[in-house]
Design a protein around this motif. Sequence first.
Motif, PDB file in Angstrom:
ATOM      1  N   GLU A   5       0.733  -1.132   0.009  1.00 23.83           N
ATOM      2  CA  GLU A   5      -0.025   0.021   0.020  1.00 23.83           C
ATOM      3  C   GLU A   5       0.895   1.120  -0.068  1.00 23.83           C
ATOM      4  O   GLU A   5       0.660   2.119  -0.703  1.00 23.83           O
ATOM      5  N   ARG A   9       0.884   4.316  -2.676  1.00 19.85           N
ATOM      6  CA  ARG A   9       0.770   5.583  -2.279  1.00 19.85           C
ATOM      7  C   ARG A   9       1.972   6.501  -3.058  1.00 19.85           C
ATOM      8  O   ARG A   9       1.585   7.577  -3.489  1.00 19.85           O
ATOM      9  N   GLY A  13       1.088   8.954  -5.713  1.00 19.88           N
ATOM     10  CA  GLY A  13       1.280  10.539  -5.128  1.00 19.88           C
ATOM     11  C   GLY A  13       2.517  11.062  -5.965  1.00 19.88           C
ATOM     12  O   GLY A  13       2.342  12.296  -6.322  1.00 19.88           O
ATOM     13  N   LEU A  66      -3.291  11.265  -0.345  1.00 16.30           N
ATOM     14  CA  LEU A  66      -2.410  10.098  -0.604  1.00 16.30           C
ATOM     15  C   LEU A  66      -1.344  10.180   0.652  1.00 16.30           C
ATOM     16  O   LEU A  66      -0.734   9.224   1.125  1.00 16.30           O
ATOM     17  N   VAL A  72      -6.276   8.389   2.953  1.00 16.70           N
ATOM     18  CA  VAL A  72      -5.698   7.646   1.806  1.00 16.70           C
ATOM     19  C   VAL A  72      -6.537   6.819   0.791  1.00 16.70           C
ATOM     20  O   VAL A  72      -6.642   7.041  -0.574  1.00 16.70           O
ATOM     21  N   GLY A  75      -8.125   9.163  -1.601  1.00 17.31           N
ATOM     22  CA  GLY A  75      -6.832   9.615  -2.347  1.00 17.31           C
ATOM     23  C   GLY A  75      -6.812   8.559  -3.549  1.00 17.31           C
ATOM     24  O   GLY A  75      -6.853   8.960  -4.710  1.00 17.31           O
ATOM     25  N   PHE A  76      -6.843   7.583  -3.144  1.00 16.16           N
ATOM     26  CA  PHE A  76      -6.650   6.155  -4.061  1.00 16.16           C
ATOM     27  C   PHE A  76      -7.926   6.390  -5.167  1.00 16.16           C
ATOM     28  O   PHE A  76      -7.693   6.165  -6.390  1.00 16.16           O
ATOM     29  N   GLY A 127      -3.400   1.990  -8.405  1.00 17.57           N
ATOM     30  CA  GLY A 127      -4.573   2.682  -7.363  1.00 17.57           C
ATOM     31  C   GLY A 127      -5.448   1.637  -6.712  1.00 17.57           C
ATOM     32  O   GLY A 127      -5.861   1.590  -5.530  1.00 17.57           O
TER      33      GLY A 127
END
Length: 177
Positions: A5, A9, A13, A66, A72, A75-76, A127
């Motif tokens: 993960e 990220r 990001g 992210l 998070v 964000g994904f 993602g």
Amino acid sequence: MEYLEFGCRVLLGGVFAVSAGSKVYSRTAFTDFTAATARLTGARVARARQLAVATVAAEFAVVVALIVSALVPWGFAAGIGLLAVFSAAIVRSLRRGQRAPCRCFGASNSPLGPQHVARNAALAAFGVLGLATGLSDTAAALDLGPACIVAFAALIGVALVARLDDLIGLFRTTATS
């Protein structure tokens, strides 16, 4: 799973940070991106400018989401959605026979092509992978050493994605006269 993960990220990001940064690092860069947005969408200049601003804001929002642990998953999800929108715009442009440069990562003059859709699909897959691995309830702290290795690998991925057009150009065969 937490390292996977974390890598996703950093990769997503980083890609969105480079993308947004390459569009706003100078007035000329943003003007070129706005013009590319107008060509890509068929919008008039004023509307293209609004779309360009919204694009950069959305990219920066993905980066922030992210980074902030509580955001998070959002964000994904936002990154995946943004990549889907970008891919749809590219496919639409290609179907119209328009292959103008998109300025996705700054001053590239490479025309739009299927490789850009494939790039976005691969990023969206990272993602989805990051979102899926982050849904576990185990939130363990990362050890610094392995986290640095994962971040370094992800940043190499960012560089490869950002320079994809150049890499493809290196290996593309050209006809000789």
